[in-house]
Scaffold this active site. Structure first.
Site, short mmCIF file in Angstrom:
data_model
loop_
_atom_site.label_atom_id
_atom_site.label_comp_id
_atom_site.label_asym_id
_atom_site.label_seq_id
_atom_site.Cartn_x
_atom_site.Cartn_y
_atom_site.Cartn_z
N ARG A 269 -6.99 -4.31 -23.83
CA ARG A 269 -8.24 -4.84 -23.29
C ARG A 269 -8.19 -4.95 -21.77
NH1 ARG A 269 -7.40 -10.08 -27.00
NH2 ARG A 269 -6.46 -8.40 -28.21
N LYS B 287 7.45 -6.51 -28.67
CA LYS B 287 7.19 -6.34 -30.10
C LYS B 287 8.51 -6.33 -30.88
CE LYS B 287 3.03 -3.43 -29.73
NZ LYS B 287 2.11 -4.25 -30.53
N1 BES Z 1 -1.43 -1.49 -29.52
C1 BES Z 1 -1.53 -2.76 -30.15
C2 BES Z 1 -2.42 -2.74 -31.39
C3 BES Z 1 -1.88 -1.94 -32.54
C4 BES Z 1 -1.12 -2.55 -33.50
C5 BES Z 1 -2.21 -0.63 -32.66
C6 BES Z 1 -0.66 -1.81 -34.57
C7 BES Z 1 -1.75 0.09 -33.71
C8 BES Z 1 -0.98 -0.48 -34.67
C9 BES Z 1 -2.10 -3.78 -29.20
O1 BES Z 1 -1.87 -3.58 -27.85
C10 BES Z 1 -1.47 -5.06 -29.56
O2 BES Z 1 -0.30 -5.19 -29.38
N2 BES Z 1 -2.26 -5.96 -30.12
C11 BES Z 1 -1.78 -7.19 -30.53
C12 BES Z 1 -2.77 -8.19 -30.05
C13 BES Z 1 -2.29 -9.58 -30.04
C14 BES Z 1 -1.21 -9.78 -29.02
C15 BES Z 1 -3.47 -10.43 -29.72
C16 BES Z 1 -1.73 -7.22 -32.04
O3 BES Z 1 -2.57 -6.60 -32.68
O4 BES Z 1 -0.81 -7.81 -32.59
ZN ZN Z 2 0.01 -4.42 -27.22
#
Ligand code: BES
Ligand code: ZN
Ligand code: ZN
Length: 504
Positions: free
Chosen positions: A353, A279
């Site tokens: 997931r 990230k």
């Molecule tokens: N933990 C994140 C989702 C999230 C984002 C929670 C912001 C709280 C605040 C999740 O694991 C994630 O990284 N999701 C990605 C999915 C993408 C790679 C399809 C996202 O939401 O960007």
């Molecule tokens: Zn994630």
């Protein structure tokens, strides 16, 4: 906190502060305000219509030296009477408690209004006061002269005085809910260097021992033996061992082999760096709350153990840390899930997931769940869609979706039903495996839910995407910034509601 019930004239209650709710359109002459107007001649008319309009958020403090036994009177705007509900009462009570605590008030009285249902009102007030007072500064040295509210008195109106026992029960329930919510908040607030998957398991176990729940922890070797290839892959880049936590509640005199069995499954990513698909650095620290779904499960199980509804409930937390390292899982990897399906990893940041799919399949196959709810900070996309007000709700079974919606409404937690049509599944087809873990850039919350759906088979299931609601970016009048404990109240309400319908 010591909680008392006062059935005499509220004006005779000796306390640091007495709080009275004021609805829009009310005047000092309104029947339930008139006694205070009489006690404080000429004072209320000077602030009504200006500082106090009865709007939600309005709060006026009056220091009084005569007329009331209380040292202060808080007038608390409660909004339109028709719109007033338990959620508003909880939030306004929280606001009063927070303001009072800041002023050094240690004893607080709250006057119930005539049309409040005594039991639920007591629950809402206690829930609000205790969650409102919660301080998320877990590791800050407390101030030497710090005080908090240690005595709360609920003042019943004359028409309610017969309901004292009901109020007591409502009080107890409010305390149980608030303590469960605050427990979940503490777990989510804990940084990832403190709250590793193993530590999360220890805290769940400690709670289970206190409350008389059965608790089983599966470690890496045990999960490998069981074939939980998806959950394990997410955790394999970290020195912290992943854990699958199971908490079981069985009502007395019921072995839980027959009838309804509710499984509650939570995402427990103790830190989500994104893994190899790392990230960006902005606000990455917040990803310590990526275990909020799991925290809600543990909190809800504590409350369920205390309330003891006649229904079997199992809580599962899929706990792991998502790190980039030479042992990490990588884009393109193919994983073998517990369910038997193969998964192509497209993005290692879509890890929630993956841990959930093994826990869901386990709850269904081994846990014998007849109904499954999962809670997960699953997608940023749900924040794009719904912001920080409502959790996304998706599911397969219309009747069960309706039950969860009802439970959330009764619990005062806002959700919004998003669709989960077959067609979305097209986006999840893999060229190499049974399914892939990422769709395209559209409908991210739905495709994530669609992935989970593949692992619950025909068991009625509802998924709550709490990414937007589990964390508050700034202080609110009724709630400190940081973790919210969202989902605890809904799950408890759902368990009770299902128990009640099962009985009938
Ligand atoms: N933990 C994140 C989702 C999230 C984002 C929670 C912001 C709280 C605040 C999740 O694991 C994630 O990284 N999701 C990605 C999915 C993408 C790679 C399809 C996202 O939401 O960007
Ligand atoms: Zn994630
Ligand atoms: Zn995540």
């Amino acid at each position: 906190m010591n909680v008392d019930i006062w059935t005499r004239d509220a004006r005779t209650l000796a306390t640091d502060a007495l709080a009275v709710f004021v609805f829009e359109e009310e005047t000092p002459a309104s029947p339930e305000l008139a006694p205070f107007d009489t006690a404080l001649p000429g004072l209320l008319p000077t602030i009504f219509g200006t500082e106090m309009r009865g709007k939600v958020g309005d709060l006026v403090t009056l220091h009084v030296t005569s007329g009331l036994e209380a040292k202060r009177l808080f007038l608390v705007g409660a909004g339109a009477r028709e719109k007033f509900d338990d959620r508003t009462l909880r939030q306004r009570s929280a606001q009063v408690a927070r303001v009072a605590a800041k002023k050094g008030v240690t004893s607080l009285g709250i006057v119930l209004r005539d049309h409040f249902a005594p039991g639920p009102a007591a629950t809402a007030i206690l829930d609000g006061v205790i969650t409102g007072l919660y301080d998320p500064a877990l590791y800050r040295k407390p101030k030497e002269d710090a005080t908090t509210i240690t005595a709360l008195t609920l003042c019943l109106t004359p028409s309610m005085s017969a309901a004292e026992a009901t109020v007591r029960q409502g009080v107890d329930r409010g305390i149980i809910l608030a303590e469960a919510v605050n427990f979940a908040r503490t777990l989510a607030q804990e940084p990832s260097n403190k709250l590793t998957p193993a530590e999360m398991a220890r805290r769940a176990q400690a709670m289970a021992e206190c409350e008389g729940l059965a608790c089983t922890i599966f470690n890496r070797d045990q999960m490998a033996e069981m074939g939980m290839g998806a959950l394990l892959a997410v955790g394999q880049g970290s020195a912290q061992e992943p854990q699958l936590i199971r908490l079981s509640y069985r009502p007395a005199g019921m072995n839980g082999d027959q009838g309804v069995r509710l499984a509650v499954v939570g995402k427990g990513i103790t830190f989500d760096t994104g893994g190899i698909c790392i990230k960006p650095r902005d606000a990455m620290w917040e990803m310590k709350y990526d275990m909020s779904g799991g925290a809600a499960v543990i909190g809800a199980m504590q409350a369920i153990a205390r309330i003891k509804p006649p229904i079997a409930v199992d809580g599962y937390v899929a706990a792991a840390e998502n790190m980039p390292s030479s042992t990490s899982y990588k884009p393109g990897d193919v994983l073998h899930s517990y369910d038997g399906k193969t998964i192509e990893v497209i993005d290692t940041d879509a890890e929630g997931r993956l841990v959930l799919c093994d826990a869901l399949a386990y709850a269904r196959k081994d846990g014998g769940a007849t109904h499954i709810v999962d809670l997960a900070t699953l997608t940023g996309a749900v924040m794009v869609a719904l912001g920080q007000e409502r959790a996304g709700l998706m599911g397969t079974d219309p009747a069960f979706i309706e039950s969860v919606k009802q439970a959330a409404a009764a619990a005062g937690e806002k959700v919004w039903h998003l669709p989960l049509d077959e067609e979305y599944g097209e986006l999840m087809k893999s060229d190499i495996a049974d399914i892939k873990n990422l769709g395209n850039r559209y409908a991210g919350s739905i495709t994530a839910a669609w992935f989970l759906r593949e692992f619950v088979a025909d068991v009625p299931w509802v998924h709550l995407d709490i990414a937007g609601v589990a964390w508050l970016d700034g202080d609110k009048p009724d709630l400190a910034k940081g973790p919210t404990g969202f989902g605890v109240r809904t799950v408890v309400q759902l368990a009770e509601q299902m128990a009640a319908t099962q009985m009938n």
